[in-house]
Motif scaffolding. Structure first.
Motif, short mmCIF file in Angstrom:
data_model
loop_
_atom_site.label_atom_id
_atom_site.label_comp_id
_atom_site.label_asym_id
_atom_site.label_seq_id
_atom_site.Cartn_x
_atom_site.Cartn_y
_atom_site.Cartn_z
N GLU A 15 4.00 -10.51 -3.00
CA GLU A 15 4.11 -9.39 -1.91
C GLU A 15 2.94 -8.46 -1.14
O GLU A 15 3.15 -7.69 -0.12
CB GLU A 15 6.20 -8.86 -1.71
CG GLU A 15 6.26 -8.51 0.02
CD GLU A 15 6.28 -9.61 0.90
OE1 GLU A 15 7.03 -9.10 2.24
OE2 GLU A 15 6.62 -10.59 0.93
N ALA A 16 2.52 -7.72 -2.40
CA ALA A 16 1.45 -6.72 -1.62
C ALA A 16 0.60 -7.27 -1.56
O ALA A 16 -0.11 -6.40 -0.71
CB ALA A 16 1.83 -5.72 -3.20
N THR A 17 0.24 -8.45 -1.79
CA THR A 17 -1.03 -8.65 -2.32
C THR A 17 -0.64 -9.66 -0.73
O THR A 17 -2.26 -9.35 0.06
CB THR A 17 -1.54 -9.62 -2.64
OG1 THR A 17 -1.39 -9.43 -4.19
CG2 THR A 17 -1.94 -10.46 -2.72
N ARG A 18 0.26 -9.87 -0.05
CA ARG A 18 0.32 -10.22 1.45
C ARG A 18 0.26 -9.77 2.11
O ARG A 18 -0.99 -9.60 3.44
CB ARG A 18 1.70 -11.14 1.16
CG ARG A 18 1.61 -11.68 2.73
CD ARG A 18 3.25 -12.10 2.69
NE ARG A 18 4.49 -11.67 2.84
CZ ARG A 18 4.78 -11.17 4.35
NH1 ARG A 18 4.17 -11.74 5.09
NH2 ARG A 18 6.11 -10.49 4.03
N ALA A 47 -10.76 -0.74 -9.55
CA ALA A 47 -9.56 0.13 -10.39
C ALA A 47 -8.49 -0.88 -10.75
O ALA A 47 -8.30 -2.38 -10.77
CB ALA A 47 -8.80 0.71 -9.20
N PRO A 48 -7.50 -1.14 -12.21
CA PRO A 48 -6.91 -1.76 -12.89
C PRO A 48 -5.88 -1.97 -11.81
O PRO A 48 -5.31 -1.31 -10.37
CB PRO A 48 -5.90 -0.86 -13.52
CG PRO A 48 -7.14 0.13 -14.02
CD PRO A 48 -7.78 0.51 -12.44
N PRO A 49 -5.22 -3.36 -11.14
CA PRO A 49 -4.57 -4.06 -10.21
C PRO A 49 -3.13 -3.62 -10.85
O PRO A 49 -3.12 -3.71 -12.37
CB PRO A 49 -4.67 -5.57 -10.79
CG PRO A 49 -5.09 -6.09 -12.51
CD PRO A 49 -5.56 -4.89 -12.40
N LEU A 50 -1.57 -3.46 -9.67
CA LEU A 50 -0.92 -2.65 -10.19
C LEU A 50 0.22 -3.72 -9.55
O LEU A 50 0.71 -3.52 -7.60
CB LEU A 50 -0.54 -1.14 -9.67
CG LEU A 50 -1.17 -0.91 -10.77
CD1 LEU A 50 -1.28 0.59 -10.98
CD2 LEU A 50 -0.91 -0.86 -12.37
N GLY A 51 0.23 -4.88 -9.40
CA GLY A 51 0.37 -5.83 -8.51
C GLY A 51 0.01 -6.11 -7.18
O GLY A 51 0.29 -7.36 -6.25
N VAL A 52 -1.20 -6.16 -7.75
CA VAL A 52 -2.21 -6.81 -6.46
C VAL A 52 -3.76 -7.52 -6.98
O VAL A 52 -4.28 -7.04 -8.12
CB VAL A 52 -2.69 -5.72 -5.02
CG1 VAL A 52 -3.88 -6.17 -4.29
CG2 VAL A 52 -1.46 -4.66 -4.73
N ARG A 229 5.70 -14.81 5.32
CA ARG A 229 6.46 -14.83 4.43
C ARG A 229 7.08 -17.00 4.32
O ARG A 229 7.16 -16.42 2.36
CB ARG A 229 7.61 -13.85 3.91
CG ARG A 229 8.52 -13.99 5.30
CD ARG A 229 9.65 -13.16 5.46
NE ARG A 229 9.41 -12.33 5.49
CZ ARG A 229 10.21 -11.57 5.56
NH1 ARG A 229 11.36 -11.18 5.26
NH2 ARG A 229 9.84 -10.05 6.28
N TRP A 230 6.77 -17.26 4.77
CA TRP A 230 7.29 -19.02 4.65
C TRP A 230 6.10 -18.91 4.02
O TRP A 230 5.85 -19.87 3.55
CB TRP A 230 7.66 -19.14 5.56
CG TRP A 230 9.10 -18.36 6.17
CD1 TRP A 230 10.43 -18.94 5.72
CD2 TRP A 230 9.08 -17.87 7.25
NE1 TRP A 230 11.02 -17.44 6.59
CE2 TRP A 230 10.23 -17.47 7.55
CE3 TRP A 230 8.11 -17.53 7.73
CZ2 TRP A 230 10.44 -16.47 8.14
CZ3 TRP A 230 8.17 -16.24 9.28
CH2 TRP A 230 9.77 -15.75 9.48
N THR A 231 5.01 -18.33 4.01
CA THR A 231 3.46 -19.55 4.26
C THR A 231 2.32 -19.35 3.26
O THR A 231 1.95 -19.66 2.52
CB THR A 231 2.63 -20.05 5.52
OG1 THR A 231 1.98 -18.69 5.54
CG2 THR A 231 3.30 -20.77 6.34
N PHE A 232 2.32 -17.58 2.87
CA PHE A 232 1.95 -17.26 1.92
C PHE A 232 1.96 -17.83 0.55
O PHE A 232 0.38 -18.44 0.22
CB PHE A 232 1.98 -15.96 1.89
CG PHE A 232 1.13 -15.13 1.65
CD1 PHE A 232 -0.18 -15.22 1.28
CD2 PHE A 232 1.40 -14.66 -0.26
CE1 PHE A 232 -1.63 -13.98 0.52
CE2 PHE A 232 1.28 -14.00 -1.13
CZ PHE A 232 -0.64 -13.30 -0.76
N ARG A 233 3.28 -18.31 -0.05
CA ARG A 233 3.20 -18.36 -1.46
C ARG A 233 2.82 -20.01 -1.95
O ARG A 233 2.51 -20.55 -2.91
CB ARG A 233 4.54 -18.64 -1.94
CG ARG A 233 5.26 -17.04 -2.07
CD ARG A 233 6.72 -16.69 -3.21
NE ARG A 233 6.64 -15.58 -2.92
CZ ARG A 233 6.60 -15.00 -4.29
NH1 ARG A 233 6.07 -15.20 -5.26
NH2 ARG A 233 6.60 -13.57 -4.20
#
Length: 618
Positions: A15-18, A47-52, A229-233
């Motif tokens: 979700e954070a990437t979206r 930087a180190p990725p933290l959920g993104v 939110r319906w198409t991103f994944r």
């Protein structure tokens, strides 16, 4: 031509990437920052990725930037046509006034612009194109002021200053709107009076609005296609443009985001981790337990530990305790916590991540070859500048593995290994990271635990869902919106395209062999807020305390399994968890804790049940 496809990453569908991808469409300043950090500063690792995953964010930023450049080109053609129409109309008017054979040059035309021609501008002392340009600038400035009234726009401002800024933005918006209304009223009055007999002051603003409508339609269609939110994944994200520049960037960023290593600057080592919470540490002497008396049949309960069924089992002494041994006992505790949470409920602890992470001092480039293995300075470039057959880049898996093996027990100042525990809660909106480091040199045990919390993504980025739910919009509403936003869109796209041109020129002329750098900015932290809801704050506190308790259990097991006394360790745990003072030996006097604590010494104070003086406090 096919573009550069994006590699898979564990966080590429979070979700954070979206929301960060959507932020490139919502905020032009954030979009420019993404490109500056990832493209312009090619010498700078991420930087180190933290959920993104930042690669989809970059792909969307490049895509909308190119769309912005095309829109700016169309706007430029429209404005040139607007200005040229003014020049032609004034030229013809001057030629008609001068009669046959009159010579008219551009100087005469531009002079006539500001004389207030009754037959062309209804007496307004400026041409229509310049009049509407002032309207466009006013609307753009009002739009910019309104954009500041967001989660990220007034960060760091005090409440009175933020309120004054919001009030100023409202005043500017009202003034700009009135000025736009004044333009149209002046034009309609001139048409009704017969002074204005040409339609171009109407046609070109409509053309500008049409271009803005096309630009906004493409932007909103992209949000619906890729980032709802319906198409991103399930929808493949856009590719990056073809070419060696983006091919090298994708390879470097992908390698840096998956490596258990990062470079750092001593002044700011934990880039992207968020806000620090209360850290704690302790130091204690490692003392072996005494053996049972000779000839005694009584078991040494200090050398026993509880088994899963509640019985006592003897420990096995595996030699001196090392940092590697301590971390090896802590990690299973955290893994069992994750497995237990997954079996018993939906707690985010079921997604807890545990790994070891290396921090290296900066000084080497992101693609620089290094000699594998060696010493505490294994990250340094060989003095002779040559690279043998075992050369690796700093983020190469073999190089990272060597650092993890060598640095865990060395206790060096520069190269440091942490046990990193990460929990991505609230759909990666709240990220809790706990760093653990253990030292066992000189017969001492030192443990350092540092928690960090990364807050939610900005509210205006999260508003993308409300925007998508209103789509598609009917043509009448879209036309009215485009007519009002068209002038501001023209100015903003022009400025964005100019900045893109300057960046392209600077990137083309820049030295690709720039000095090595370290991560300076985390895009995830750049787009976050520090405000947590009460529920989020409760969860953060629970996660940190739960993880710390498991760390304590793991360290206790490590001490017991290696035959060390744990009484001093228990004292430290009591002090840190309860905030009190543990008194082991005391003769006379009194102890008080707390901001309002008090204590009085009595000569005949009773001893506690175990023979030690009692503890007192508020």
């Amino acid at each position: 031509m096919a573009g550069v496809s994006l590699p898979e990453h564990p966080y590429d569908r979070t979700e954070a990437t979206r929301l960060l991808c959507a932020g490139t469409y919502q905020d032009a300043a954030f979009r420019r920052r993404v490109i500056d950090e990832l493209v312009v500063h090619q010498e700078r690792p991420v930087a180190p990725p933290l959920g993104v995953d930042v690669l989809p964010v970059l792909a969307h930023a490049v895509r909308i930037t190119r769309q912005e450049s095309r829109t700016a080109g169309l706007m430029l053609i429209a404005w040139l046509g607007f200005l040229l129409s003014d020049v032609v109309m004034f030229w013809d008017s001057l030629a008609d006034r001068g009669g046959m054979g009159a010579e008219v040059d551009l100087g005469d035309v531009f002079t006539a612009f500001y004389l207030g021609d009754d037959r062309l501008t209804a007496g307004m002392p400026m041409p229509w194109s310049q009049f509407y340009a002032f309207v466009a600038l006013g609307l753009w400035f009002a739009h910019t002021m309104r954009a500041q009234d967001t989660d990220g726009g007034q960060a760091g401002l005090s409440a009175p200053v933020a309120k004054a800024a919001a009030g100023l933005g409202l005043v500017v918006t009202v003034c700009a709107t009135l000025f736009a209304v004044f333009y149209w009223c002046w034009f309609l009055a001139g048409v009704l009076d017969g002074d204005v007999q040409t339609p171009y002051p109407l046609l070109f603003p409509l053309l500008i609005a049409l271009i803005a409508w096309w630009h906004e339609t493409n932007r909103r269609r992209a949000l619906c296609r890729w980032l709802s939110r319906w198409t991103f994944r399930t929808t493949p994200q856009p590719e990056l443009p073809a070419g060696p520049l983006y091919e090298d960037l994708v390879a470097s960023i992908s390698r840096e985001q998956t490596a258990a290593l990062t470079l750092y600057e001593p002044d700011s080592p934990f880039v992207g981790m968020g806000s620090p919470r209360r850290a704690w540490s302790f130091a204690m002497e490692l003392r072996k337990r005494s053996a049972p008396p000779n000839g005694s049949d009584a078991p040494d309960t200090g050398s026993l530990s509880p088994s899963p069924d509640g019985s006592l089992i003897p420990h096995q002494n595996h030699g001196p305790l090392t940092a590697e041994g301590a971390l090896a006992m802590i990690e299973p505790q955290l893994v069992r916590l994750r497995e237990s949470a997954a079996l018993t409920g939906k707690d985010r602890l079921r997604e807890l991540e545990v790994d070891r992470f290396v921090y290296l001092p900066g000084g080497v480039g992101r693609d620089e070859l290094l000699r594998l293995g060696g010493s505490a300075d294994a990250h340094a470039v060989p003095a002779d500048g040559q690279h043998d057959g075992d050369g690796r880049t700093v983020y190469d898996p073999a190089q990272v593995a060597a650092h993890l093996t060598e640095a865990v027990d060395e206790g060096g100042e520069g190269r440091r290994v942490f046990l990193r525990v990460r929990i991505g809660a609230w759909h990666e909106q709240v990220v809790v990271t706990v760093l653990v480091r253990v030292h066992t040199q000189g017969g001492m045990l030192v443990m350092e635990v540092v928690p960090y919390v990364l807050g939610p993504v900005r509210k205006d980025f999260r508003s993308v869902d409300a925007l998508v739910e209103r789509l598609p919009e009917n043509w009448a509403r879209g036309a009215v919106r485009a007519l009002g936003h068209g002038p501001a869109t023209g100015v903003s796209t022009a400025l964005g395209a100019l900045g893109t041109l300057i960046r392209e020129i600077g990137t083309g002329w820049s030295d690709r062999e720039a000095d090595p750098d370290v991560p300076r900015v985390s895009l995830r932290q750049l787009a976050c807020t520090t405000d947590l809801s009460p529920y989020q704050e409760m969860d953060v506190t629970r996660y940190i305390k739960t993880v710390q308790e498991r760390i304590v259990n793991g360290m206790r097991e490590a001490l017991q399994s290696h035959g060390y006394r744990t009484d001093q360790f228990e004292q430290h745990v009591y002090q840190l968890s309860g905030g009190s003072v543990f008194v082991q030996d005391m003769s006379g006097g009194a102890v008080a804790t707390g901001s309002h604590g008090s204590a009085t010494a009595h000569g005949n104070a009773p001893a506690s049940a175990n023979g030690t003086p009692p503890r007192t406090g508020a």
